[in-house]
Design a protein around this motif. Structure first.
Motif, PDB file in Angstrom:
ATOM      1  N   SER A 125      36.361  90.816 113.369  1.00 57.05           N
ATOM      2  CA  SER A 125      35.344  90.247 114.244  1.00 57.05           C
ATOM      3  C   SER A 125      34.713  91.327 115.123  1.00 57.05           C
ATOM      4  N   LEU A 126      35.541  92.198 115.689  1.00 54.63           N
ATOM      5  CA  LEU A 126      35.019  93.291 116.522  1.00 54.63           C
ATOM      6  C   LEU A 126      34.220  94.283 115.690  1.00 54.63           C
ATOM      7  N   THR A 127      34.639  94.526 114.472  1.00 52.60           N
ATOM      8  CA  THR A 127      33.901  95.424 113.583  1.00 52.60           C
ATOM      9  C   THR A 127      32.518  94.855 113.286  1.00 52.60           C
ATOM     10  N   ARG A 128      32.458  93.550 113.077  1.00 56.62           N
ATOM     11  CA  ARG A 128      31.171  92.895 112.825  1.00 56.62           C
ATOM     12  C   ARG A 128      30.240  93.075 114.026  1.00 56.62           C
ATOM     13  N   VAL A 129      30.769  92.875 115.221  1.00 51.75           N
ATOM     14  CA  VAL A 129      29.963  93.037 116.437  1.00 51.75           C
ATOM     15  C   VAL A 129      29.517  94.490 116.587  1.00 51.75           C
ATOM     16  N   ALA A 130      30.410  95.428 116.364  1.00 51.93           N
ATOM     17  CA  ALA A 130      30.053  96.848 116.477  1.00 51.93           C
ATOM     18  C   ALA A 130      28.964  97.216 115.472  1.00 51.93           C
ATOM     19  N   THR A 131      29.036  96.655 114.287  1.00 51.37           N
ATOM     20  CA  THR A 131      28.013  96.914 113.268  1.00 51.37           C
ATOM     21  C   THR A 131      26.665  96.365 113.720  1.00 51.37           C
ATOM     22  N   HIS A 132      26.658  95.163 114.277  1.00 48.93           N
ATOM     23  CA  HIS A 132      25.420  94.590 114.793  1.00 48.93           C
ATOM     24  C   HIS A 132      24.836  95.471 115.908  1.00 48.93           C
ATOM     25  N   ILE A 133      25.689  95.910 116.813  1.00 44.46           N
ATOM     26  CA  ILE A 133      25.228  96.759 117.920  1.00 44.46           C
ATOM     27  C   ILE A 133      24.655  98.059 117.375  1.00 44.46           C
ATOM     28  N   SER A 134      25.297  98.627 116.372  1.00 44.80           N
ATOM     29  CA  SER A 134      24.859  99.921 115.843  1.00 44.80           C
ATOM     30  C   SER A 134      23.475  99.869 115.210  1.00 44.80           C
ATOM     31  N   ILE A 135      23.041  98.676 114.787  1.00 45.87           N
ATOM     32  CA  ILE A 135      21.695  98.565 114.215  1.00 45.87           C
ATOM     33  C   ILE A 135      20.719  97.929 115.211  1.00 45.87           C
ATOM     34  N   GLY A 136      21.139  97.851 116.462  1.00 45.94           N
ATOM     35  CA  GLY A 136      20.237  97.395 117.514  1.00 45.94           C
ATOM     36  C   GLY A 136      20.240  95.912 117.789  1.00 45.94           C
ATOM     37  N   LYS A 137      21.102  95.168 117.148  1.00 37.34           N
ATOM     38  CA  LYS A 137      21.186  93.726 117.389  1.00 37.34           C
ATOM     39  C   LYS A 137      22.132  93.470 118.563  1.00 37.34           C
ATOM     40  N   LEU A 138      21.543  93.379 119.741  1.00 39.24           N
ATOM     41  CA  LEU A 138      22.365  93.212 120.940  1.00 39.24           C
ATOM     42  C   LEU A 138      22.655  91.748 121.242  1.00 39.24           C
ATOM     43  N   ASP A 139      22.275  90.846 120.349  1.00 47.70           N
ATOM     44  CA  ASP A 139      22.571  89.431 120.542  1.00 47.70           C
ATOM     45  C   ASP A 139      23.906  89.029 119.916  1.00 47.70           C
ATOM     46  N   ALA A 140      24.661  90.011 119.471  1.00 48.30           N
ATOM     47  CA  ALA A 140      25.971  89.742 118.861  1.00 48.30           C
ATOM     48  C   ALA A 140      26.919  89.158 119.902  1.00 48.30           C
ATOM     49  N   ASN A 141      27.720  88.216 119.476  1.00 48.76           N
ATOM     50  CA  ASN A 141      28.694  87.586 120.371  1.00 48.76           C
ATOM     51  C   ASN A 141      30.108  87.848 119.882  1.00 48.76           C
ATOM     52  N   ILE A 142      30.967  88.144 120.826  1.00 48.61           N
ATOM     53  CA  ILE A 142      32.383  88.337 120.513  1.00 48.61           C
ATOM     54  C   ILE A 142      33.082  86.991 120.647  1.00 48.61           C
ATOM     55  N   ASP A 143      33.914  86.665 119.695  1.00 49.35           N
ATOM     56  CA  ASP A 143      34.645  85.406 119.685  1.00 49.35           C
ATOM     57  C   ASP A 143      35.424  85.246 120.991  1.00 49.35           C
ATOM     58  N   SER A 144      35.269  84.091 121.634  1.00 51.14           N
ATOM     59  CA  SER A 144      35.911  83.858 122.927  1.00 51.14           C
ATOM     60  C   SER A 144      37.436  83.919 122.842  1.00 51.14           C
ATOM     61  N   LYS A 145      38.012  83.528 121.705  1.00 47.05           N
ATOM     62  CA  LYS A 145      39.467  83.603 121.550  1.00 47.05           C
ATOM     63  C   LYS A 145      39.937  85.051 121.610  1.00 47.05           C
ATOM     64  N   VAL A 146      39.143  85.950 121.009  1.00 42.83           N
ATOM     65  CA  VAL A 146      39.496  87.373 121.028  1.00 42.83           C
ATOM     66  C   VAL A 146      39.340  87.918 122.445  1.00 42.83           C
ATOM     67  N   LEU A 147      38.259  87.524 123.140  1.00 45.72           N
ATOM     68  CA  LEU A 147      38.042  87.989 124.518  1.00 45.72           C
ATOM     69  C   LEU A 147      39.154  87.537 125.461  1.00 45.72           C
ATOM     70  N   GLU A 148      39.680  86.353 125.237  1.00 45.30           N
ATOM     71  CA  GLU A 148      40.706  85.797 126.115  1.00 45.30           C
ATOM     72  C   GLU A 148      42.116  86.282 125.789  1.00 45.30           C
ATOM     73  N   SER A 149      42.256  86.981 124.673  1.00 43.64           N
ATOM     74  CA  SER A 149      43.566  87.467 124.252  1.00 43.64           C
ATOM     75  C   SER A 149      44.135  88.434 125.294  1.00 43.64           C
ATOM     76  N   LYS A 150      45.404  88.340 125.543  1.00 44.01           N
ATOM     77  CA  LYS A 150      46.054  89.162 126.575  1.00 44.01           C
ATOM     78  C   LYS A 150      46.632  90.469 126.036  1.00 44.01           C
ATOM     79  N   ASP A 151      46.417  90.739 124.754  1.00 45.35           N
ATOM     80  CA  ASP A 151      46.987  91.950 124.161  1.00 45.35           C
ATOM     81  C   ASP A 151      45.959  93.074 124.099  1.00 45.35           C
ATOM     82  N   GLU A 152      46.292  94.137 123.407  1.00 53.63           N
ATOM     83  CA  GLU A 152      45.416  95.309 123.314  1.00 53.63           C
ATOM     84  C   GLU A 152      44.113  94.984 122.605  1.00 53.63           C
TER      85      GLU A 152
END
Length: 85
Positions: A32-59
């Motif tokens: 999921s993070l790789t997908r977002v990074a790929t979107h950002i790298s081509i200028g698509k700043l509307d990419a969203n990170i999955d809320s479950k991943v954002l809320e995760s308490k790990d690394e």
């Protein structure tokens, strides 16, 4: 012989369970993070990170929040550099 068959089956079940949970807990959030990074790298700043991943308490959650902060900073920088009309 029956005991060794049961033991072998138990090991296989535990091994496949570990692989499954590894996929769920590690591979999916990283993809999921790789997908977002790929979107950002081509200028698509509307990419969203999955809320479950954002809320995760790990690394991985820490990494997701860092990506999210970077995305917000990029959006602000793009807005600031946009010529006024």
């Amino acid at each position: 012989i029956l005991l060794s068959i049961i033991a072998t089956l138990t090991v296989f079940i535990m091994m496949f369970s570990g692989m499954y949970f590894s996929h769920i807990l590690v591979n999916k959030p990283i993809k999921s993070l790789t997908r977002v990074a790929t979107h950002i790298s081509i200028g698509k700043l509307d990419a969203n990170i999955d809320s479950k991943v954002l809320e995760s308490k790990d690394e991985i959650g820490e990494l997701a929040r860092a990506f999210d902060r970077t995305l917000v900073s990029l959006k602000l920088a793009m807005r600031a550099n946009k010529p006024s009309e």
